[in-house]
Design a protein around this motif. Sequence first.
Motif, PDB file in Angstrom:
ATOM      1  N   PHE A  72       0.831  -1.210   0.000  1.00  0.00           N
ATOM      2  CA  PHE A  72       0.000   0.000   0.000  1.00  0.00           C
ATOM      3  C   PHE A  72       0.865   1.260   0.000  1.00  0.00           C
ATOM      4  CE2 PHE A  72      -3.282  -2.967   1.534  1.00  0.00           C
ATOM      5  CZ  PHE A  72      -4.321  -2.600   0.700  1.00  0.00           C
ATOM      6  N   GLY A  73       2.041   1.182   0.620  1.00  0.00           N
ATOM      7  CA  GLY A  73       2.949   2.316   0.564  1.00  0.00           C
ATOM      8  C   GLY A  73       3.427   2.585  -0.855  1.00  0.00           C
ATOM      9  N   ARG A  74       3.764   1.519  -1.576  1.00  0.00           N
ATOM     10  CA  ARG A  74       4.196   1.685  -2.980  1.00  0.00           C
ATOM     11  C   ARG A  74       3.042   2.195  -3.833  1.00  0.00           C
ATOM     12  NH1 ARG A  74       6.489   3.299  -6.699  1.00  0.00           N
ATOM     13  NH2 ARG A  74       7.666   2.154  -8.281  1.00  0.00           N
ATOM     14  N   LEU A  75       1.834   1.691  -3.591  1.00  0.00           N
ATOM     15  CA  LEU A  75       0.678   2.174  -4.336  1.00  0.00           C
ATOM     16  C   LEU A  75       0.424   3.642  -4.039  1.00  0.00           C
ATOM     17  CD1 LEU A  75      -1.790   1.754  -6.137  1.00  0.00           C
ATOM     18  CD2 LEU A  75      -3.017   0.874  -4.143  1.00  0.00           C
ATOM     19  N   GLY A 233      -2.028   1.389 -19.771  1.00  0.00           N
ATOM     20  CA  GLY A 233      -2.999   0.699 -18.947  1.00  0.00           C
ATOM     21  C   GLY A 233      -2.329   0.008 -17.768  1.00  0.00           C
ATOM     22  N   ALA A 234      -3.157  -0.456 -16.825  1.00  0.00           N
ATOM     23  CA  ALA A 234      -2.627  -1.101 -15.627  1.00  0.00           C
ATOM     24  C   ALA A 234      -1.881  -2.386 -15.959  1.00  0.00           C
ATOM     25  CB  ALA A 234      -3.773  -1.392 -14.657  1.00  0.00           C
ATOM     26  N   GLY A 235      -2.344  -3.125 -16.957  1.00  0.00           N
ATOM     27  CA  GLY A 235      -1.652  -4.345 -17.344  1.00  0.00           C
ATOM     28  C   GLY A 235      -0.263  -4.079 -17.873  1.00  0.00           C
ATOM     29  N   ALA A 236      -0.104  -3.050 -18.698  1.00  0.00           N
ATOM     30  CA  ALA A 236       1.216  -2.689 -19.212  1.00  0.00           C
ATOM     31  C   ALA A 236       2.124  -2.206 -18.086  1.00  0.00           C
ATOM     32  CB  ALA A 236       1.079  -1.620 -20.286  1.00  0.00           C
ATOM     33  N   ALA A 237       1.567  -1.431 -17.146  1.00  0.00           N
ATOM     34  CA  ALA A 237       2.358  -0.985 -16.000  1.00  0.00           C
ATOM     35  C   ALA A 237       2.784  -2.166 -15.136  1.00  0.00           C
ATOM     36  CB  ALA A 237       1.552   0.016 -15.174  1.00  0.00           C
ATOM     37  N   LEU A 238       1.916  -3.152 -15.006  1.00  0.00           N
ATOM     38  CA  LEU A 238       2.262  -4.361 -14.272  1.00  0.00           C
ATOM     39  C   LEU A 238       3.419  -5.101 -14.948  1.00  0.00           C
ATOM     40  CD1 LEU A 238       1.592  -6.329 -11.963  1.00  0.00           C
ATOM     41  CD2 LEU A 238      -0.116  -7.367 -13.473  1.00  0.00           C
ATOM     42  N   ALA A 239       3.414  -5.123 -16.276  1.00  0.00           N
ATOM     43  CA  ALA A 239       4.508  -5.756 -17.010  1.00  0.00           C
ATOM     44  C   ALA A 239       5.824  -5.026 -16.773  1.00  0.00           C
ATOM     45  CB  ALA A 239       4.177  -5.802 -18.500  1.00  0.00           C
ATOM     46  N   SER A 250       4.363  -4.322  -8.360  1.00  0.00           N
ATOM     47  CA  SER A 250       3.471  -5.260  -9.052  1.00  0.00           C
ATOM     48  C   SER A 250       2.229  -5.538  -8.223  1.00  0.00           C
ATOM     49  CB  SER A 250       4.218  -6.571  -9.346  1.00  0.00           C
ATOM     50  OG  SER A 250       5.329  -6.348 -10.184  1.00  0.00           O
ATOM     51  N   LEU A 251       2.441  -5.805  -6.928  1.00  0.00           N
ATOM     52  CA  LEU A 251       1.285  -6.044  -6.054  1.00  0.00           C
ATOM     53  C   LEU A 251       0.456  -4.777  -5.884  1.00  0.00           C
ATOM     54  CD1 LEU A 251       2.784  -8.349  -3.277  1.00  0.00           C
ATOM     55  CD2 LEU A 251       1.205  -8.974  -5.102  1.00  0.00           C
ATOM     56  N   ALA A 256      -4.677  -2.065  -6.783  1.00  0.00           N
ATOM     57  CA  ALA A 256      -5.428  -0.947  -7.367  1.00  0.00           C
ATOM     58  C   ALA A 256      -6.558  -1.454  -8.259  1.00  0.00           C
ATOM     59  CB  ALA A 256      -4.486  -0.040  -8.153  1.00  0.00           C
ATOM     60  N   VAL A 257      -6.255  -2.452  -9.083  1.00  0.00           N
ATOM     61  CA  VAL A 257      -7.281  -3.006  -9.970  1.00  0.00           C
ATOM     62  C   VAL A 257      -8.386  -3.670  -9.156  1.00  0.00           C
ATOM     63  CG1 VAL A 257      -7.712  -4.774 -11.704  1.00  0.00           C
ATOM     64  CG2 VAL A 257      -5.725  -3.273 -11.926  1.00  0.00           C
TER      65      VAL A 257
END
Length: 285
Positions: A72-75, A233-239, A250-251, A256-257
């Motif tokens: 949650f800190g990273r988010l 998008g969130a998927g690309a950011a996750l990659a 990544s988590l 967020a999603v």
Amino acid sequence: MPDSLDGAHAVAARDGGFVLALRWLAERASAVLAYLWSGWGAVSSLLLFCALWEWGGQYYGPLILPGPLATFGRLGELLATGLAAPELWISARRALTGLGAAVLAGSVLGMLAGRSLTAALVSRPLVTLLLGMPPIAWLVLAMLWFGMGDATPVFTVAVACFPIVFAGAMQGARTLDGQLTDVARVYRLSWWTTLLDVHLPHVVSYLLPAWITALGISWKVVVMAELLATSDGAGAALAVSRAQLDMAGSLGWVVAVLGLLLSLEYLLLEPLKRRLERWRMADAG
């Protein structure tokens, strides 16, 4: 004398309106409190999940599984720097566009198929084939057909959600009580009244669970599609986080999603379900 009577009537009307307004506000507040109280089970399950997550993080270490505080800190950092909001908006737009197309087409076509035995028999194997087709296969085909743009994740979401909504709408239309329709015809109810007060409450009880299921699938599919087929998008950011071995990041994107998904379900679909299914609560009471 007439002036005093008119004044008394005006005061009574004003007081009556004030009482009605207070009663309406009290009913709304009571409904909101009842809805919030009914969510204690969901909150408890989320807290239990976070506790197990924290235990797993302490056992495996931050390199393998960062704990909830680190995630949650990273988010929070991603949100504060303005990196998260645009990517989440892009994912939400794609997911909701594909979901909207699936809900519209699936609900209408499913109800039409449910009113015809022949159409139901013909469409059933097609729905089974669509349900059995893995979303990753549709994604590969969409990449070949539409390239690496918005159309690929939107199409993949729509085609993955459509059979679920279609099956729910068809089942709802197939199980309509014919006797209720006959009673409406005897009482000479208009077709609009029959639709709203007889058919729609029954069909909606099948549609809403299908819509909620499709909502969850839409987010899973859009993240997968973005991870493989888009640069935003969130998927690309996750990659990107995965490539940088940023486990907390990544988590954070995953959380967020999931947060957006839970917000849409419990702040939009669940209140809508409660409002449209008030007749069930009345029967239970």
